[in-house]
Design a protein around this motif. Structure first.
Motif, PDB file in Angstrom:
ATOM      1  N   GLU A 138       0.821  -1.219   0.000  1.00  0.00           N
ATOM      2  CA  GLU A 138       0.000   0.000   0.000  1.00  0.00           C
ATOM      3  C   GLU A 138       0.848   1.259   0.000  1.00  0.00           C
ATOM      4  N   HIS A 139       1.958   1.238   0.710  1.00  0.00           N
ATOM      5  CA  HIS A 139       2.699   2.483   0.931  1.00  0.00           C
ATOM      6  C   HIS A 139       3.920   2.668   0.035  1.00  0.00           C
ATOM      7  N   ALA A 140       4.391   1.607  -0.607  1.00  0.00           N
ATOM      8  CA  ALA A 140       5.552   1.739  -1.493  1.00  0.00           C
ATOM      9  C   ALA A 140       5.152   2.469  -2.780  1.00  0.00           C
ATOM     10  N   ARG A 141       6.092   3.181  -3.343  1.00  0.00           N
ATOM     11  CA  ARG A 141       5.843   3.870  -4.601  1.00  0.00           C
ATOM     12  C   ARG A 141       5.834   2.877  -5.761  1.00  0.00           C
ATOM     13  N   PRO A 142       5.097   3.178  -6.831  1.00  0.00           N
ATOM     14  CA  PRO A 142       5.161   2.315  -8.019  1.00  0.00           C
ATOM     15  C   PRO A 142       6.597   2.179  -8.507  1.00  0.00           C
ATOM     16  N   ARG A 143       6.915   0.991  -9.002  1.00  0.00           N
ATOM     17  CA  ARG A 143       8.243   0.620  -9.495  1.00  0.00           C
ATOM     18  C   ARG A 143       9.238   0.307  -8.390  1.00  0.00           C
ATOM     19  N   THR A 144       8.802   0.397  -7.134  1.00  0.00           N
ATOM     20  CA  THR A 144       9.667  -0.038  -6.035  1.00  0.00           C
ATOM     21  C   THR A 144      10.005  -1.514  -6.219  1.00  0.00           C
ATOM     22  N   LEU A 145      11.236  -1.871  -5.897  1.00  0.00           N
ATOM     23  CA  LEU A 145      11.668  -3.268  -5.936  1.00  0.00           C
ATOM     24  C   LEU A 145      11.576  -3.844  -4.530  1.00  0.00           C
ATOM     25  N   PHE A 146      10.719  -4.826  -4.344  1.00  0.00           N
ATOM     26  CA  PHE A 146      10.459  -5.450  -3.044  1.00  0.00           C
ATOM     27  C   PHE A 146      11.169  -6.799  -3.040  1.00  0.00           C
ATOM     28  N   ILE A 147      12.210  -6.919  -2.214  1.00  0.00           N
ATOM     29  CA  ILE A 147      13.012  -8.139  -2.148  1.00  0.00           C
ATOM     30  C   ILE A 147      12.756  -8.815  -0.808  1.00  0.00           C
ATOM     31  N   ASP A 148      12.135  -9.981  -0.837  1.00  0.00           N
ATOM     32  CA  ASP A 148      11.944 -10.744   0.395  1.00  0.00           C
ATOM     33  C   ASP A 148      13.083 -11.735   0.530  1.00  0.00           C
ATOM     34  N   MET A 149      13.928 -11.527   1.543  1.00  0.00           N
ATOM     35  CA  MET A 149      15.084 -12.393   1.788  1.00  0.00           C
ATOM     36  C   MET A 149      14.828 -13.367   2.933  1.00  0.00           C
ATOM     37  N   SER A 150      13.591 -13.391   3.429  1.00  0.00           N
ATOM     38  CA  SER A 150      13.185 -14.367   4.432  1.00  0.00           C
ATOM     39  C   SER A 150      13.129 -15.749   3.787  1.00  0.00           C
ATOM     40  N   THR A 151      12.961 -16.761   4.627  1.00  0.00           N
ATOM     41  CA  THR A 151      12.723 -18.113   4.123  1.00  0.00           C
ATOM     42  C   THR A 151      11.256 -18.444   4.333  1.00  0.00           C
ATOM     43  N   VAL A 152      10.521 -18.558   3.221  1.00  0.00           N
ATOM     44  CA  VAL A 152       9.089 -18.840   3.274  1.00  0.00           C
ATOM     45  C   VAL A 152       8.771 -19.912   2.235  1.00  0.00           C
ATOM     46  N   ALA A 153       7.525 -20.354   2.196  1.00  0.00           N
ATOM     47  CA  ALA A 153       7.116 -21.356   1.226  1.00  0.00           C
ATOM     48  C   ALA A 153       7.150 -20.778  -0.184  1.00  0.00           C
ATOM     49  N   PRO A 154       7.511 -21.574  -1.181  1.00  0.00           N
ATOM     50  CA  PRO A 154       7.455 -21.090  -2.560  1.00  0.00           C
ATOM     51  C   PRO A 154       6.095 -20.499  -2.918  1.00  0.00           C
ATOM     52  N   ALA A 155       5.020 -21.104  -2.424  1.00  0.00           N
ATOM     53  CA  ALA A 155       3.679 -20.595  -2.718  1.00  0.00           C
ATOM     54  C   ALA A 155       3.468 -19.200  -2.142  1.00  0.00           C
ATOM     55  N   THR A 156       4.060 -18.915  -0.983  1.00  0.00           N
ATOM     56  CA  THR A 156       3.962 -17.575  -0.397  1.00  0.00           C
ATOM     57  C   THR A 156       4.676 -16.568  -1.278  1.00  0.00           C
ATOM     58  N   ALA A 157       5.833 -16.947  -1.827  1.00  0.00           N
ATOM     59  CA  ALA A 157       6.589 -16.048  -2.703  1.00  0.00           C
ATOM     60  C   ALA A 157       5.815 -15.729  -3.973  1.00  0.00           C
ATOM     61  N   THR A 158       5.215 -16.732  -4.577  1.00  0.00           N
ATOM     62  CA  THR A 158       4.471 -16.483  -5.813  1.00  0.00           C
ATOM     63  C   THR A 158       3.207 -15.674  -5.542  1.00  0.00           C
ATOM     64  N   ALA A 159       2.558 -15.917  -4.409  1.00  0.00           N
ATOM     65  CA  ALA A 159       1.370 -15.141  -4.054  1.00  0.00           C
ATOM     66  C   ALA A 159       1.718 -13.677  -3.813  1.00  0.00           C
ATOM     67  N   LEU A 160       2.865 -13.432  -3.198  1.00  0.00           N
ATOM     68  CA  LEU A 160       3.298 -12.058  -2.952  1.00  0.00           C
ATOM     69  C   LEU A 160       3.544 -11.326  -4.265  1.00  0.00           C
ATOM     70  N   ALA A 161       4.212 -11.984  -5.197  1.00  0.00           N
ATOM     71  CA  ALA A 161       4.476 -11.356  -6.490  1.00  0.00           C
ATOM     72  C   ALA A 161       3.174 -11.036  -7.222  1.00  0.00           C
ATOM     73  N   LYS A 162       2.209 -11.950  -7.152  1.00  0.00           N
ATOM     74  CA  LYS A 162       0.921 -11.727  -7.805  1.00  0.00           C
ATOM     75  C   LYS A 162       0.175 -10.564  -7.165  1.00  0.00           C
ATOM     76  N   ALA A 163       0.204 -10.487  -5.828  1.00  0.00           N
ATOM     77  CA  ALA A 163      -0.497  -9.407  -5.125  1.00  0.00           C
ATOM     78  C   ALA A 163       0.149  -8.053  -5.369  1.00  0.00           C
ATOM     79  N   ALA A 164       1.470  -8.042  -5.599  1.00  0.00           N
ATOM     80  CA  ALA A 164       2.188  -6.783  -5.775  1.00  0.00           C
ATOM     81  C   ALA A 164       1.968  -6.158  -7.146  1.00  0.00           C
ATOM     82  N   ALA A 165       1.678  -6.992  -8.133  1.00  0.00           N
ATOM     83  CA  ALA A 165       1.588  -6.495  -9.515  1.00  0.00           C
ATOM     84  C   ALA A 165       0.585  -5.357  -9.691  1.00  0.00           C
TER      85      ALA A 165
END
Length: 298
Positions: A88-115
Motif C-alpha cells: 500500500e505504501h511503497a511507490r510504483p516501481r519499487t523493488l520489493f526483495i523478500d530475503m526471508s525463508t518462506v514457502a514457494p507458494a507464499t513467494a508467488t502469491a506475494l508477487a501476484k499481489a504486488a503487480a
C-alpha cells in the motif's frame, strides 16, 4: 550515480548485520523492526530508524524484508489492523526483495499481489547463517524477473559472494528449501559421528581434522565444529526456524509429488529437539538429540 535508498524491515540475528553491510557499502538504509534496541543499533551504524512500515518504505527505491516466517512476511506486505503494509505504501516501481525463508507458494502469491500496485518482487532467501551475514559471504538464491535480478545484483553482492538467479517467482524459495534439507542432513550426520567418536574413545579433534580434510568435509562441519566439540549451542540459526523450514520442505515435496524419506526423518528429529526444549538453541543442538537417544547426559 547515487545508490538506491533501501528500506530494511526485520533486524534480527541475520537482518541486522546484513543491513549494516549495506550501510558500509554506501547505501542509505532506513530500518524498521519491533525491538527499539535494534533500531538504536542501526542508528549507531549510520542507518535511519523508522517508526512504522509506512515511514520506512514511502520514500524507498528498494524494500528488503528479512523476517522469521510466512505469517510475518504476509503481515508486513499487506498490513495488519488497517495500518497498510509495503504494497500500500511503497511507490510504483519499487523493488520489493523478500530475503526471508518462506514457502514457494507464499513467494508467488506475494508477487501476484504486488503487480496491481506496480511493485516488483524478488524472492531472494540466503544461506550462510549468522557468520555469513556478518562477513558478507552469504549465498543468495533469487527468483523473479531476470531484469529485476540484474538491477538488484549490486545490492546482493554487498551481502554475499554466491549470487544466483534460479528462475521465476518462487524458484529462490524452492532452492532454499533444498538447501535447508541438505544442511539438516549434514548437521545430523555430524552429530551422530561426534557421539560415535566420543563413545569409542577416539581423540575427537584429531578425528575431525581428518574428516574435515576428506570427502566427509562440509561447510556445516567447518562452521559448527566448535559447537559440536564444546557441546555449546548459542543461537546462530535456531532449531525453531529450521523446524519451520523443514515443514516447508515436506509440504513442498508433497505438492510436487516427490518422496523425501530422509527429509521426513530429519523433520521429525528437528521437531523432537524443539519438543525437548531446544527450540531456542542453534540447530547444531541436534547433537543433544543423538546424545539423549544414546543415553548420554546432555
Amino acid at each position: 550515480m547515487a545508490l538506491p535508498h533501501v528500506a530494511w524491515i526485520g533486524l534480527g540475528v541475520m537482518g541486522s548485520p546484513m543491513a549494516e553491510n549495506l550501510i558500509r557499502a554506501g547505501y542509505p538504509v532506513t530500518g524498521y523492526t519491533l525491538e527499539a534496541h535494534k533500531l538504536d543499533r542501526l542508528a549507531a551504524r549510520g542507518g535511519t530508524p523508522a517508526a512504522s512500515v509506512r515511514e520506512a518504505v514511502q520514500r524507498a527505491d528498494v524494500v528488503v524484508t528479512m523476517l522469521p516466517a510466512d505469517a510475518q512476511v504476509t503481515a508486513v506486505a499487506h498490513g495488519t489492523d488497517g495500518t497498510g503494509g509495503v504494497l500500500e505504501h511503497a511507490r510504483p516501481r519499487t523493488l520489493f526483495i523478500d530475503m526471508s525463508t518462506v514457502a514457494p507458494a507464499t513467494a508467488t502469491a506475494l508477487a501476484k499481489a504486488a503487480a496491481p500496485h506496480g511493485v516488483r518482487v524478488l524472492d531472494a532467501p540466503v544461506s550462510g547463517g549468522e557468520a555469513g551475514a556478518v562477513e558478507g559471504t552469504l549465498s543468495v538464491m533469487a527468483g523473479g524477473d531476470r531484469a529485476d535480478f540484474e538491477e538488484a545484483l549490486p545490492l546482493f553482492r554487498a551481502l554475499g559472494t554466491t549470487v544466483v538467479h534460479c528462475g521465476p517467482h518462487g524458484a529462490g524459495q524452492t532452492v532454499k528449501a533444498a538447501n535447508q534439507l541438505m544442511v539438516a542432513a549434514h548437521l545430523q550426520a555430524c552429530a551422530e559421528a561426534v557421539v560415535f567418536l566420543r563413545a569409542a574413545g577416539v581423540d575427537l579433534d584429531a578425528a575431525l581434522d581428518v574428516l574435515g580434510g576428506g570427502l566427509a568435509a562440509s561447510a556445516v562441519l567447518a562452521r559448527k565444529r566448535d559447537n559440536f566439540v564444546r557441546r555449546h549451542h548459542p543461537p546462530g540459526f535456531r532449531v525453531d526456524l529450521h523446524h519451520k523450514d523443514l515443514g516447508i520442505v515436506t509440504a513442498a515435496a508433497r505438492e510436487t509429488g516427490v518422496v523425501l524419506p530422509l527429509g521426513g526423518l530429519l523433520a521429525t528429529l528437528m521437531a523432537a529437539a524443539r519438543a525437548q526444549g531446544d527450540g531456542g538453541l542453534d540447530h547444531s543442538a541436534l547433537l543433544r538429540g543423538v546424545e539423549r537417544l544414546s543415553g548420554v547426559a546432555t
